[in-house]
Scaffold this active site. Structure first.
Site, PDB file in Angstrom:
ATOM      1  NE  ARG A 138      -2.279   5.944  -0.061  1.00 36.71           N
ATOM      2  CZ  ARG A 138      -2.076   7.019   0.594  1.00 36.71           C
ATOM      3  NH1 ARG A 138      -2.517   8.043   0.191  1.00 36.71           N
ATOM      4  NH2 ARG A 138      -1.480   6.730   1.606  1.00 36.71           N
ATOM      5  CB  CYS A 169       0.061  -0.741   1.002  1.00 41.33           C
ATOM      6  SG  CYS A 169       0.585  -0.121   2.457  1.00 41.33           S
ATOM      7  CD  GLU A 175      -2.180   2.016  -1.757  1.00 41.91           C
ATOM      8  OE1 GLU A 175      -0.974   2.662  -1.828  1.00 41.91           O
ATOM      9  OE2 GLU A 175      -2.687   1.978  -0.914  1.00 41.91           O
TER      10      GLU A 175
END
Length: 336
Positions: A199, A256, A330
């Site tokens: 990520r 998420c 995130e």
């Protein structure tokens, strides 16, 4: 998902400029006309549906307009932020002090620039939506984009966050990126100069002037393969069905909320085993479908960012106390 690669100048220097004066407003309106709005509520531009007003919201129509705007913000010491589709950000209730720049109006149709027997290279603008790109790939018979199936952000945001699923990530497809720096220089980086992580995208090895922010992704060249459109549609339909069964699709969320500490111990599992599935704090709730999704359950109001921040703090603390694992967000938290 947010399309930001990092560029927020010093907030202190911005405060010294006494916010946006009449001259600044005149310049912005004169250059961007109806593509600039003041005191723009950010809850209108985020999938989570929360967030106070940004001082300025601008949608440049061309790369030249974007270049002029970036140079103007540097010269006048105004902080700015580049956003994508607002699917991976939580804007605080105090809003954003500075200028929020959307690349949506600059988006153009993808274009195949190289085609051979084993692969092709597709050029895509950073503001192009990932769902639209997936549909385009099905129609044109281009395989590879199953790694971003069901992800609602933009190409730029997806690349910066190295978006993906259990099948892979978009960074694996990137052949080259074209960017613009805060001081108006256009540069191209091939994949050898890009370091994709979980990520994340790291290009810190690139040298920029200390007083300037990071580069803004304008265009990506992706390596794909030819395939049967019917086969691709079946695969995308299958992946979409799995996603719908495992995620709270009927509520507003930012995807998420936390990064997975590991494949064996995903954040959702940690949160659920800590007893937080379904927990509510005001307008924020830990989803009963997937515990790593925080959903907005406000019905007649837009919801409150403070509720999500409080829920985040409570969940992080609980997971730490039970597992001694520190969850990392995130979702990008921005604003004041």
């Amino acid at each position: 998902m947010c399309g930001v690669l990092v560029n927020v100048l010093s907030t202190d220097s911005y405060k010294q400029n006494s916010m946006l004066d009449h001259v600044a407003r005149q310049w912005l309106v004169g250059h961007f006309h109806d593509h600039v709005r003041f005191d723009e509520p950010m809850y209108r531009h985020t999938s989570l549906g929360v967030g106070g007003p940004a001082d300025v919201w601008i949608e440049p129509k061309t790369e030249q307009e974007l270049k002029e705007l970036l140079l103007w913000t540097i010269q006048n010491q105004f902080p700015y932020l580049i956003v994508g589709n607002g699917t991976n950000i939580l804007v605080k209730d105090g809003g954003i002090r500075g200028i929020v720049i959307s690349l949506a109006s600059m988006s153009t149709k993808p274009c195949v620039i190289s085609d051979s027997d084993d692969k092709l290279i597709l050029s895509v603008h950073a503001g192009f939506l990932l769902p639209r790109l997936c549909n385009y790939s099905i129609h044109e018979g281009l395989a590879g984009l199953h790694v971003v199936s069901g992800i609602p952000g933009t190409v730029g945001g997806g690349i910066i966050m190295n978006a993906g699923n259990e099948l892979g990530s978009v960074g694996e497809l990137v052949h080259e990126l074209r960017l613009i720096t805060a001081d108006g220089r256009f540069i191209e980086l091939d994949r050898k100069e890009l370091c994709f992580g979980y990520r994340s995208l790291n290009i810190e090895s690139i040298s920029f002037d200390d007083h300037n922010g990071g580069p803004v992704v304008l265009e990506a060249k992706l390596i794909l393969k030819r395939s049967d459109p019917n086969v691709l549609k079946s695969e995308f339909d299958r992946l979409w069905g799995i996603r719908r069964s495992k995620q709270p699709m009927t509520y507003r969320s930012a995807g998420c909320f936390f990064k997975n500490p590991s494949k064996d111990m995903p954040a959702g599992k940690l949160i659920e085993q800590s007893g937080f599935k379904g927990l509510c704090m005001g307008s924020a709730q830990v989803s009963t479908v997937h515990a790593n999704f925080f959903i907005n359950i406000a019905e007649n109001t837009r919801g409150c960012a403070d509720d999500f921040l409080a829920l985040m703090t409570h969940v992080k603390q609980g997971v730490w106390e039970k597992f001694q694992i520190s969850l990392q967000t995130e979702v990008k938290i921005i604003g004041s």
